[in-house]
Design an enzyme around this catalytic site. Structure first.
Site, PDB file in Angstrom:
ATOM      1  N   GLU A 172       0.819  -1.199   0.000  1.00 22.19           N
ATOM      2  CA  GLU A 172       0.000   0.000   0.000  1.00 22.19           C
ATOM      3  C   GLU A 172       0.864   1.266   0.000  1.00 22.19           C
ATOM      4  O   GLU A 172       0.544   2.250  -0.675  1.00 22.19           O
ATOM      5  CB  GLU A 172      -0.930   0.015   1.226  1.00 22.19           C
ATOM      6  CG  GLU A 172      -1.899  -1.156   1.270  1.00 22.19           C
ATOM      7  CD  GLU A 172      -1.360  -2.360   2.032  1.00 22.19           C
ATOM      8  OE1 GLU A 172      -2.167  -3.079   2.646  1.00 22.19           O
ATOM      9  OE2 GLU A 172      -0.121  -2.584   2.007  1.00 22.19           O
ATOM     10  N   GLY A 213      15.013 -38.364   0.454  1.00 16.97           N
ATOM     11  CA  GLY A 213      14.861 -39.730  -0.023  1.00 16.97           C
ATOM     12  C   GLY A 213      13.554 -40.348   0.439  1.00 16.97           C
ATOM     13  O   GLY A 213      12.771 -39.741   1.179  1.00 16.97           O
ATOM     14  N   THR A 245      20.125 -38.492   1.519  1.00 19.71           N
ATOM     15  CA  THR A 245      20.321 -37.771   0.257  1.00 19.71           C
ATOM     16  C   THR A 245      21.697 -37.132   0.207  1.00 19.71           C
ATOM     17  O   THR A 245      22.355 -37.119  -0.843  1.00 19.71           O
ATOM     18  CB  THR A 245      19.223 -36.703   0.087  1.00 19.71           C
ATOM     19  OG1 THR A 245      17.952 -37.347   0.038  1.00 19.71           O
ATOM     20  CG2 THR A 245      19.425 -35.899  -1.181  1.00 19.71           C
ATOM     21  N   CYS A 273      -0.522   0.164   7.582  1.00 18.00           N
ATOM     22  CA  CYS A 273      -0.920   0.596   6.235  1.00 18.00           C
ATOM     23  C   CYS A 273      -2.342   1.138   6.226  1.00 18.00           C
ATOM     24  O   CYS A 273      -2.683   2.013   5.421  1.00 18.00           O
ATOM     25  CB  CYS A 273      -0.797  -0.571   5.259  1.00 18.00           C
ATOM     26  SG  CYS A 273       0.912  -1.093   4.978  1.00 18.00           S
ATOM     27  N   SER A 287      20.319 -41.644  -8.998  1.00 16.61           N
ATOM     28  CA  SER A 287      19.049 -40.996  -9.310  1.00 16.61           C
ATOM     29  C   SER A 287      19.189 -39.855 -10.306  1.00 16.61           C
ATOM     30  O   SER A 287      18.191 -39.260 -10.698  1.00 16.61           O
ATOM     31  CB  SER A 287      18.401 -40.460  -8.027  1.00 16.61           C
ATOM     32  OG  SER A 287      19.225 -39.478  -7.425  1.00 16.61           O
TER      33      SER A 287
END
Length: 371
Positions: free
Chosen positions: A55, A304, A202, A90, A174
């Site tokens: 605003e 994973g 991972t 605002c 992967s």
């Protein structure tokens, strides 16, 4: 209740809000359009935390154009704030500017606002309407709404798989099942998140950076690692300070307070938080509560099948972002490590939110049934 011009102005405000997709966290993404005599006289969107809200940006834009906003309509994608935070309210600024009408897409779920901003405007004699394109506005701030109403971030689990659900070969390979377009699209979702989470499995298999690289972004999301025993190698790429935001150390959630390992990780710039569950793993729900307290709106998970399964089992996943490649891997690791069911009605239930083709792959988005 709303005219065609109202809809058009709010669509423009939503487009402006989306320009803050990567920058407003922990604040919501908000856009504002000022219209007077059928013409847009000012517009803006929320800047990074501590700077102008939408605003204020719109009012400044009108001032720059040399146009008095008195008598104008303000279209704003979220209820104007009514409290002092890092910036003044605002709602008060709109009142001082002489705005005659305010159309808001939705009420602010923040308990500090929650209708008070709209009421302040009404008390000042402004014509206030709310609810225009609310669904679109809510989707834009799905993480902020989640944190305000549940104290938890919105958890989005991303998976790349073959058509038969394989995510990796049994040796952990992967890269890459999906094509480049899908991988780049995944980075867009990374960039919009406040934080990216992965697991120790991972990190061992792929040694990822867990940063946004495929698209330009003004900031890197917080990086988070679930590592119950604090076994992450100290030279892992996820710990590298040059890949992420130096103001936000990597968060490592563990289940054991292994003092030497913790000190070694802290020496690498990481922050270690120990939250064990009775099974010696990280208590995922408490982890999400902690992230909510830290202002994390959207949590993007790239992990994973074991951690993915844990998030599903513990009812911590709100949304699934699945890329399916037109391939068959046969006997391979799956998407989620879930126990066998004895009754179909016990299945984790989601609903389709969006399905589209990205390059040669399909992107499926599903949300929990009660979302």
């Amino acid at each position: 209740m709303f005219s065609d011009s109202d809809h058009a102005a709010m669509q423009q405000a939503l487009a402006l809000a989306a320009r803050g997709m990567f920058t407003t966290t922990p604040n919501p993404r908000v856009g504002c359009v000022l219209s007077k005599n059928g013409q847009i006289i000012g517009q803006g969107f929320t800047q990074p935390a501590g700077q102008d809200h939408a605003e204020i940006q719109a009012l400044k834009d009108a001032q720059t154009r040399g146009i008095d906003p008195a008598g104008a309509t303000a279209y704003v994608t979220l209820e104007p704030c009514s409290h002092f935070g890092r910036t003044p309210p605002c709602a008060d600024a709109l009142v001082r500017a002489g705005i005659a009408r305010v159309v808001a897409a939705m009420e602010d779920p923040n308990p500090s606002v929650s209708g008070r901003g709209l009421q302040r405007l009404r008390d000042a004699g402004i014509d206030v309407r709310c609810g225009l394109l609310e669904k679109e506005a809510r989707d834009l701030n799905i993480g902020f709404v989640s944190r305000m109403t549940r104290g938890l971030p919105w958890v989005r689990v991303k998976v790349a798989a073959s058509m038969d659900g394989g995510t990796a070969l049994h040796d952990g390979t992967s890269q890459w099942i999906t094509g480049q377009a899908a991988r780049d699209d995944g980075h867009v979702w990374r960039a919009r998140a406040c934080a990216i989470l992965t697991g120790i499995g991972t990190v061992r298999d792929d040694n990822p950076q867990m940063t946004v690289r495929a698209i330009p972004t003004p900031r890197q999301p917080q990086r988070i690692l679930v590592d119950s025993r604090l076994e992450v190698p100290l030279d892992a790429r996820i710990l590298a300070p040059d890949g992420g935001d130096l103001a936000k150390p990597v968060l490592v959630f563990g289940a054991v307070d292994a003092r030497e390992r913790r000190h070694a990780l802290e020496a690498r710039g990481a922050e270690v938080v120990v939250l064990p569950n009775p099974n010696g793993k990280v208590e995922l729900r408490k982890m999400l509560e902690e992230l909510g307290r830290r202002g994390i709106n959207e949590l993007h998970v790239e992990a994973g099948f074991k951690l993915n399964g844990s998030l599903i089992r513990e009812h911590c996943a709100d949304e699934l972002l699945i890329y399916l490649a037109p391939k068959l891997l046969g006997d391979a690791q799956g998407m989620f490590n879930l126990p066998p069911l004895s009754r179909l009605q016990d299945a984790a239930s989601f609903r389709w939110h969006d399905v589209r083709q990205i390059g040669e792959d399909l992107r499926l988005i599903a949300r929990r049934s009660d979302a």
